[in-house]
Design a protein around this motif. Sequence first.
Motif, short mmCIF file in Angstrom:
data_model
loop_
_atom_site.label_atom_id
_atom_site.label_comp_id
_atom_site.label_asym_id
_atom_site.label_seq_id
_atom_site.Cartn_x
_atom_site.Cartn_y
_atom_site.Cartn_z
N UNK A 173 35.23 30.77 54.05
CA UNK A 173 35.92 29.55 53.65
C UNK A 173 35.77 29.31 52.16
N UNK A 174 34.57 29.45 51.66
CA UNK A 174 34.35 29.23 50.23
C UNK A 174 35.01 30.32 49.38
N UNK A 175 34.99 31.55 49.85
CA UNK A 175 35.59 32.64 49.08
C UNK A 175 37.11 32.51 48.99
N UNK A 176 37.74 31.96 50.01
CA UNK A 176 39.20 31.90 50.08
C UNK A 176 39.78 30.58 49.56
N UNK B 121 23.01 26.12 54.33
CA UNK B 121 24.13 27.06 54.37
C UNK B 121 25.23 26.66 53.39
N UNK B 122 25.52 25.38 53.33
CA UNK B 122 26.55 24.88 52.41
C UNK B 122 26.12 25.10 50.97
N UNK B 123 24.87 24.81 50.67
CA UNK B 123 24.37 24.99 49.30
C UNK B 123 24.43 26.45 48.87
N UNK B 124 24.07 27.35 49.76
CA UNK B 124 24.13 28.78 49.43
C UNK B 124 25.57 29.21 49.15
N UNK B 125 26.51 28.71 49.92
CA UNK B 125 27.91 29.05 49.70
C UNK B 125 28.42 28.45 48.39
#
Length: 425
Positions: free
Chosen positions: A148-151, A186-190
């Motif tokens: 999601x973050x990559x796209x 998980x959100x912070x890492x992304x």
Amino acid sequence: MTGSVSQMLPVIRTRSQSRSSSSCSFTDMDYSDTKQKSHHVLSKLLMAAVLTAFCVVILRQPPNFSAPNPFSRREPGVTHVLVTGGAGYIGSHAALRLLRDSYRVTIVDNLSRGNIGAIKVLQEQFPEPGRLQFILADLGDAEAVNKIFAQNAFDAVMHFAAVAYVGESTLEPLRYYRNITANTLMVLEAMAANNVKTLIYSSTCATYGEPEKMPITEETSQFPINPYGKAKKMSEDIILDFSKRTDMAVMILRYFNVIGSDPEGMLGESPRPELREHGRISGACFDAALGIIPGLKVKGTDYATADGTCIRDYIDVTDLVDAHVKALDKAEPNKVGIYNVGTGKGRSVKEFVEACKEATGVDINIEYLSRRPGDYAEVFSDPSKINRELNWTAQNTDLSKSLQVAWRWQQAHRNGYAAPLAMAF
């Protein structure tokens, strides 16, 4: 349709070659009648020439790709906000406010607590391309979160996604630590991996526990007494530690008991039936007024308060999301802002029940029970810091009026959100 030139052209060539071989092969022709066959040959050659020219034209045309996904690129003057938990009560109201303010919004929700009907309402109100997208995903799924973050080109994250019932947290503590603390990590890492630098974090007054002194300021010591508050405080600690090593802009909003709904009647609170036991008191009041449940159960009448019931600071959801938008506007790199979001006035549960009776016009039956595990007697805020630094003040402080607005939505949506006919994730 998506793809690269190298992926598309072989398909076009294959089609062209197939047409040529079926239309331009002369190996099976009969030469017994020269004139007739010559005519056929010329016709075939002419057809071959036309087809060859057609093939050349097709190959020289640029591939007919669809327009680039607007959510995948940054645009000047457009702020793209990821709203986690945006199908929930507070998250959906925040998404609505952002969309009204011309932000680009992506909602990520696994619908375990949120409502697909709220997404449907938002999509109907903002159907224009590049305004709103909904992604069905679980923040506990690392592969999905990273994708999601990559796209998507996010400028900021409003992180609402959480399980959020004090009583339930005492029964299922591991669920709360996983859903709140682990998923925030998980959100912070992304965010770190994809260079997203602004975080507005939805926290809670439950991180303070049961302070000895009221009202609660941002400097009040945090000693949470239930897994919900503990999980939120752990998330805050992770965010604060991480922010020291980055140039992130961080805003942590600790808010109090949320009530009300969108004044225009677009959205409201619609918890799942199986969660009514753990839900907000406003939801229980409305269920009792609607006859869904026989009456309202008030848990705890022996607290050290004026009437023996808990005292809380009730904040209207429209004021709450206004605080989030102001926090987003004021967020600065290398800075952390921590704010209490409340009215600064405590109301007892008995007062709340009387306001609910007034708002609904129903004489709700009340049953008084023993205390709820993990609860505390009195909590209300000192909102002077957020007023001073973000120019925010609660505007909807009339308890009865906020409940009247919410009651109108409840009456119009007795079965909650209507299920959509179709939904594309």
